[in-house]
Scaffold this motif. Structure first.
Motif, PDB file in Angstrom:
ATOM      1  N   VAL A  44       0.860  -1.186   0.000  1.00  0.00           N
ATOM      2  CA  VAL A  44       0.000   0.000   0.000  1.00  0.00           C
ATOM      3  C   VAL A  44       0.893   1.232   0.000  1.00  0.00           C
ATOM      4  N   VAL A  45       0.759   2.065  -1.024  1.00  0.00           N
ATOM      5  CA  VAL A  45       1.539   3.300  -1.143  1.00  0.00           C
ATOM      6  C   VAL A  45       0.647   4.444  -0.699  1.00  0.00           C
ATOM      7  N   HIS A  46       1.030   5.135   0.373  1.00  0.00           N
ATOM      8  CA  HIS A  46       0.141   6.134   0.977  1.00  0.00           C
ATOM      9  C   HIS A  46       0.785   7.510   1.019  1.00  0.00           C
ATOM     10  N   GLU A  47      -0.054   8.515   0.895  1.00  0.00           N
ATOM     11  CA  GLU A  47       0.368   9.908   1.051  1.00  0.00           C
ATOM     12  C   GLU A  47      -0.147  10.411   2.395  1.00  0.00           C
ATOM     13  N   GLY A  48       0.701  11.078   3.140  1.00  0.00           N
ATOM     14  CA  GLY A  48       0.296  11.509   4.466  1.00  0.00           C
ATOM     15  C   GLY A  48       0.192  10.318   5.406  1.00  0.00           C
ATOM     16  N   ALA A  49      -0.639  10.481   6.441  1.00  0.00           N
ATOM     17  CA  ALA A  49      -0.781   9.416   7.433  1.00  0.00           C
ATOM     18  C   ALA A  49      -1.539   8.236   6.839  1.00  0.00           C
ATOM     19  N   LEU A  50      -1.142   7.048   7.266  1.00  0.00           N
ATOM     20  CA  LEU A  50      -1.812   5.836   6.828  1.00  0.00           C
ATOM     21  C   LEU A  50      -3.169   5.746   7.535  1.00  0.00           C
ATOM     22  N   PRO A  51      -4.251   5.444   6.813  1.00  0.00           N
ATOM     23  CA  PRO A  51      -5.551   5.280   7.481  1.00  0.00           C
ATOM     24  C   PRO A  51      -5.456   4.284   8.624  1.00  0.00           C
ATOM     25  N   ALA A  52      -6.120   4.593   9.736  1.00  0.00           N
ATOM     26  CA  ALA A  52      -6.010   3.776  10.948  1.00  0.00           C
ATOM     27  C   ALA A  52      -6.403   2.327  10.708  1.00  0.00           C
ATOM     28  N   MET A  53      -7.344   2.084   9.812  1.00  0.00           N
ATOM     29  CA  MET A  53      -7.809   0.721   9.573  1.00  0.00           C
ATOM     30  C   MET A  53      -6.745  -0.155   8.921  1.00  0.00           C
ATOM     31  N   LEU A  54      -5.630   0.466   8.458  1.00  0.00           N
ATOM     32  CA  LEU A  54      -4.539  -0.289   7.846  1.00  0.00           C
ATOM     33  C   LEU A  54      -3.339  -0.409   8.789  1.00  0.00           C
ATOM     34  N   HIS A  55      -3.587  -0.328  10.089  1.00  0.00           N
ATOM     35  CA  HIS A  55      -2.493  -0.300  11.067  1.00  0.00           C
ATOM     36  C   HIS A  55      -1.670  -1.587  11.055  1.00  0.00           C
ATOM     37  N   ARG A  56      -2.233  -2.675  10.563  1.00  0.00           N
ATOM     38  CA  ARG A  56      -1.531  -3.951  10.590  1.00  0.00           C
ATOM     39  C   ARG A  56      -0.439  -4.052   9.520  1.00  0.00           C
ATOM     40  N   LEU A  57      -0.435  -3.120   8.562  1.00  0.00           N
ATOM     41  CA  LEU A  57       0.598  -3.153   7.525  1.00  0.00           C
ATOM     42  C   LEU A  57       1.977  -2.928   8.136  1.00  0.00           C
ATOM     43  N   GLU A  58       2.954  -3.606   7.600  1.00  0.00           N
ATOM     44  CA  GLU A  58       4.323  -3.496   8.087  1.00  0.00           C
ATOM     45  C   GLU A  58       5.026  -2.331   7.409  1.00  0.00           C
ATOM     46  N   PRO A  59       5.557  -1.373   8.158  1.00  0.00           N
ATOM     47  CA  PRO A  59       6.250  -0.241   7.514  1.00  0.00           C
ATOM     48  C   PRO A  59       7.428  -0.745   6.690  1.00  0.00           C
ATOM     49  N   ALA A  60       7.606  -0.148   5.525  1.00  0.00           N
ATOM     50  CA  ALA A  60       8.664  -0.604   4.619  1.00  0.00           C
ATOM     51  C   ALA A  60       9.966   0.141   4.841  1.00  0.00           C
ATOM     52  N   GLY A  61       9.973   1.142   5.708  1.00  0.00           N
ATOM     53  CA  GLY A  61      11.187   1.896   5.920  1.00  0.00           C
ATOM     54  C   GLY A  61      11.338   3.026   4.928  1.00  0.00           C
ATOM     55  N   GLN A  62      12.401   3.768   5.026  1.00  0.00           N
ATOM     56  CA  GLN A  62      12.648   4.912   4.155  1.00  0.00           C
ATOM     57  C   GLN A  62      13.164   4.448   2.797  1.00  0.00           C
ATOM     58  N   PRO A  63      12.933   5.199   1.730  1.00  0.00           N
ATOM     59  CA  PRO A  63      13.358   4.782   0.388  1.00  0.00           C
ATOM     60  C   PRO A  63      14.838   4.544   0.250  1.00  0.00           C
ATOM     61  N   GLU A  64      15.655   5.250   1.081  1.00  0.00           N
ATOM     62  CA  GLU A  64      17.098   5.074   0.894  1.00  0.00           C
ATOM     63  C   GLU A  64      17.603   3.761   1.494  1.00  0.00           C
ATOM     64  N   ASN A  65      16.771   3.068   2.258  1.00  0.00           N
ATOM     65  CA  ASN A  65      17.199   1.795   2.819  1.00  0.00           C
ATOM     66  C   ASN A  65      17.369   0.754   1.730  1.00  0.00           C
ATOM     67  N   THR A  66      18.053  -0.321   2.079  1.00  0.00           N
ATOM     68  CA  THR A  66      18.226  -1.389   1.111  1.00  0.00           C
ATOM     69  C   THR A  66      16.904  -2.087   0.863  1.00  0.00           C
ATOM     70  N   GLY A  67      16.803  -2.752  -0.266  1.00  0.00           N
ATOM     71  CA  GLY A  67      15.550  -3.436  -0.616  1.00  0.00           C
ATOM     72  C   GLY A  67      15.064  -2.972  -1.967  1.00  0.00           C
ATOM     73  N   PRO A  68      13.892  -3.368  -2.326  1.00  0.00           N
ATOM     74  CA  PRO A  68      13.394  -3.070  -3.668  1.00  0.00           C
ATOM     75  C   PRO A  68      13.191  -1.603  -3.933  1.00  0.00           C
ATOM     76  N   LEU A  69      13.104  -0.760  -2.853  1.00  0.00           N
ATOM     77  CA  LEU A  69      12.946   0.669  -3.071  1.00  0.00           C
ATOM     78  C   LEU A  69      14.248   1.425  -2.877  1.00  0.00           C
ATOM     79  N   GLY A  70      15.346   0.709  -2.735  1.00  0.00           N
ATOM     80  CA  GLY A  70      16.602   1.358  -2.418  1.00  0.00           C
ATOM     81  C   GLY A  70      17.093   2.317  -3.467  1.00  0.00           C
ATOM     82  N   ASN A  71      16.697   2.167  -4.734  1.00  0.00           N
ATOM     83  CA  ASN A  71      17.139   3.046  -5.812  1.00  0.00           C
ATOM     84  C   ASN A  71      16.025   3.965  -6.271  1.00  0.00           C
ATOM     85  N   ALA A  72      15.198   4.417  -5.321  1.00  0.00           N
ATOM     86  CA  ALA A  72      14.052   5.261  -5.690  1.00  0.00           C
ATOM     87  C   ALA A  72      14.536   6.553  -6.334  1.00  0.00           C
TER      88      ALA A  72
END
Length: 782
Positions: free
Chosen positions: A744-772
């Motif tokens: 789930v890609v969100h702008e601003g605060a994540l809706p409360a009903m989606l609290h169970r989603l695992e934060p993906a971290g900042q874009p500069e971290n390693t992983g599939p978004l590391g080269n954002a």
């Protein structure tokens, strides 16, 4: 559960099953060859001979054509299972029944009663079976076997609660998505089989949450009903109404793969011949168009076209003309009059017939023309004898001015013209809506005359078509003549079918139709799809919770016997004019004659993703229970902040993830967006031309309904929540489309009903978004 055999034992089992399957394909080839050769031989006789000879030729050709079509549709996975009972009997189960040269059954059709234990046997109730075996076939080769042994003394309690056929089912679920729904005849579960084999009469509601297999169960039900009630249904056919045109294509291969071709598959937007509506109305507009009050509005719009002049009717006709330069010019005119009272009586008489507008028009015209003819005779001092009146009236009809005058009072009009002018003309809409709609409701209906048709217009067109009738003034007489001829031909055809004992392969209507037409064979489905007034033997409505009250009127006109399969999930109602309960929609038509089957097991969505979706459902529909998932494991669903996220690279990373691990098939990614951002997000994926054939599909929530993807990226959940009064239900749908991964890609605060989603971290971290892409690159960011 599946036994792990030693390699040698498994190889021997595969060899023996291959021998049997090879024999089945040989029988299939022989049967195809016989059917094809028989049809060619019959057609080679030509179209000469007596009438009885021609009819018998058509009967025989139809029999061969029907058989060949069924055999040609079952090549892939011809046989998919076998059962062994306690008496030592073995049956092989497949897509079609086959016999050997001694007429002994070598393959049982999956719809036959003898095949039912294959689907419903469980460790607790084995239905007399000792073993059930699933055969996995690819290109006529047996590539895998899964055995289930029903020996209660050797099974633990936990095993007894295991879903029947889990090994074969989960193997199918792990395969990559292909962009087309596959038939699941080999992995039908007990609760789905109960739906498929339910009786024909009345309305069956299949209430099931995401991933419960309600759509495939309904489609297999169509094939089962045609097999079981062929005498009843083959003549009238089955209509399947899908939620949209994309979904129609998505499921379009299922029924042919099951060997059934007597089914018309369309979306609601395709139910009015000549119109293919795919555009959706804004929520406020959809609510008004879907309201039953629109019946009165359409009725008033039709009555508004049945007028009388405020005073007397005056029509100018030419008395004397001359040719000037080769052009006929009017030299003298005469004004004919019909008094207001006569016009009023003519209109009331025509309305009193209670015939459709375009047919009743001729009763009005036939009252006015003689009155004009009498006035003409008086002005010309030419007394009319009774026999001359009709001639004089017919002569007046040849004048363009007379036709125009009567058209202004009671015009021939098509449903398309009536609805288009009603919705684009403020004065007409105000006159028709009267006390039925408020000023604000009228305002949301108004639109430009050239606006494209929407799905919500189709029920209005259908209502108008009922009230207007055929707008060709000669069609009624032609229809009566054609009906008389058809009855005579069908009576003769019925006698021939009785004599030739061919009623099981061709009905009288089809045979009579073929005798009238020298063209190619026309199936029941072909004829039904072209006829708005066709009465189907059974109708299946998928995603039925989306239909408005007006849409239900359209569907019910097509099934006077009220034999329906209604498939959907009230918790997923996203349409503003959709259902709040099944009783609300069905009781006006089948009160006391509808029954409900609930599918409670989610076979598609992993439990980790379903936990997130369940939170959404509890927030928006606290009274609804989500289905229980049977699968665990896989990537945890995650939330990714939009700031600094390169959506294109994120989707590419998802494609790489689902392509790893040796899964069967390429796999697909669905990007689900709010309606308002669909074009913007779609522009980032120019290769996503076709939502079914591209590896990446960019869809609105409504466009994604019924579809499934290996991975789903939900963009801007807050925008989805805000886009309509049913935004919460839309978000529930969006989060349940994935079979493996959810982001789930969100702008601003994540809706409360989606609290169970695992934060993906900042874009500069390693992983599939590391080269954002960097934040300053707006063309690569949300």
């Amino acid at each position: 559960m599946s036994e792990r055999q030693p390699d040698t034992a498994r190889a021997e089992a595969l060899r023996r099953e291959q021998e049997y399957v090879s024999m089945l394909y040989e029988r299939l080839d022989v049967a195809r060859d016989r059917a094809g050769r028989g049809m060619r031989d019959v057609l080679a006789r030509g179209a000469s001979g007596t009438r009885q000879a021609l009819v018998e030729r058509e009967v025989t050709a139809a029999e061969h054509a029907d058989r060949l079509a069924r055999l040609s549709a079952v090549e892939r996975g011809l046989c998919f299972g076998r059962v062994d009972d306690g008496d030592g009997r073995t049956l092989y189960i497949g897509r079609v029944g086959l016999r050997d040269d001694d007429h002994t059954s070598v393959l049982v059709d999956w719809r036959a009663p003898a095949a039912r234990p294959f689907y419903v046997a469980t460790p607790g109730d084995p239905e007399g079976l000792v073993r059930r075996r699933h055969l996995h076939i690819r290109d006529r080769r047996v590539v895998g076997i899964d055995d289930e042994v029903f020996d209660l003394d050797r099974m633990a309690d936990a095993d007894r609660r295991t879903l029947v056929g889990e090994a074969a089912l989960l193997a199918a679920l792990r395969r990559g998505r292909t962009g087309r729904m596959g038939e699941v005849v080999a992995t039908i579960q007990r609760e789905q089989d109960r739906v498929i084999r339910s009786g024909l009469a009345g309305a069956l509601v299949v209430q099931g949450g995401p991933g419960t297999g309600k759509t495939v169960a309904a489609l297999h039900r169509a094939a089962y009903l045609l097999y079981t009630h062929r005498d009843t249904l083959e003549r009238r056919g089955i209509l399947v109404v899908a939620p949209n045109a994309t979904f129609s294509r998505y499921i379009g291969q299922v029924l042919p793969a099951l060997g059934e071709t007597q089914v018309v598959l369309t979306s609601l937007g395709g139910l009015h011949p000549g119109v293919r509506a795919e555009a959706e109305d804004a929520p406020a507009t959809a609510v008004v168009k879907g309201d039953p009050r629109m019946v009165r509005v359409i009725e008033e719009a039709v009555r508004d076209r049945e007028r009388v002049p405020e005073g007397d009717l005056e029509v100018r006709i030419p008395v004397r003309t001359s040719l000037r330069g080769g052009v006929e010019v009017v030299v003298e005119e005469m004004t004919l009059r019909v008094d207001h009272a006569t016009c009023l009586r003519a209109r009331d008489h025509a309305r009193g017939l209670r015939r459709p507008h375009n047919i009743a028009r001729w009763a009005f015209v036939r009252r006015i023309l003689p009155a004009l003819a009498r006035d003409e005779a008086e002005r010309l001092d030419r007394p009319l004898e009774d026999g001359d009146l009709r001639y004089a009236a017919t002569a007046l009809w040849e004048h363009r001015s007379v036709r125009d005058a009567l058209d202004a009072l009671w015009p021939e009009i098509s449903p398309e013209r009536l609805v288009r002018e009603l919705l684009s003309d403020e004065e007409r809409l105000r006159a028709a809506a009267g006390p039925h709609l408020t000023e604000d409701e009228r305002a949301v209906l108004l639109r430009p005359r050239e606006a494209p048709w929407t799905v919500g217009d189709v029920p209005l067109l259908d209502e108008a078509a009922e009230l207007l009738g055929e707008h060709d003034h000669g069609a009624e007489a032609r229809r009566r003549r054609a009906e008389e001829e058809r009855r005579e031909e069908e009576l003769y055809a019925r006698e021939v079918l009785t004599i030739t004992d061919a009623a099981s392969v061709l009905d009288a209507a089809s045979l009579a139709g073929r005798n009238r037409d020298d063209g190619p064979y026309v199936t029941t489905a072909d004829r039904a799809a072209r006829d708005r007034t066709w009465a189907y033997g059974h109708v299946i409505v998928d995603e039925a919770q989306e239909l408005s009250a007006m849409a239900w009127r359209t569907v019910m006109r097509r099934v006077p016997a009220r034999s329906l399969t209604v498939v959907g999930d009230i918790a997923q109602t996203g349409a503003a004019a959709g259902a709040r309960s099944w009783g609300e929609m069905l009781d006006p038509y089948v009160k006391g004659r509808w029954r409900e089957e609930r599918l409670l097991v989610n076979y598609r969505t992993p439990a980790e993703i379903m936990e997130v979706a369940a939170d959404v459902l509890r927030a928006v529909e606290p009274g609804q229970e989500p289905p229980e998932s049977v699968r665990h494991g896989g990537a945890r669903p995650r939330a990714v902040p939009a700031a600094g996220t390169d959506l294109r690279r994120l989707v590419d990373a998802e494609l790489r993830e689902i392509g790893e691990g040796g899964e069967i098939g390429e796999g697909r990614v669905g990007v689900v967006t709010p309606d308002a951002r669909h074009a913007e997000i779609g522009a980032l994926f120019p290769e996503a031309v076709d939502p079914l054939d591209s590896r990446v599909a960019v869809l609105t929530v409504r466009g994604s309904k019924g579809l499934e993807f290996d991975a789903v990226v939900v963009v801007d959940p807050e925008g989805i929540l805000r886009q309509s009064p049913k935004g919460g239900q839309d978000l529930y749908v969006a989060t349940t489309r994935a079979t493996r991964r959810l982001t789930v890609v969100h702008e601003g605060a994540l809706p409360a009903m989606l609290h169970r989603l695992e934060p993906a971290g900042q874009p500069e971290n390693t992983g599939p978004l590391g080269n954002a892409a960097p934040l300053e690159d707006p063309g690569r960011r949300l």
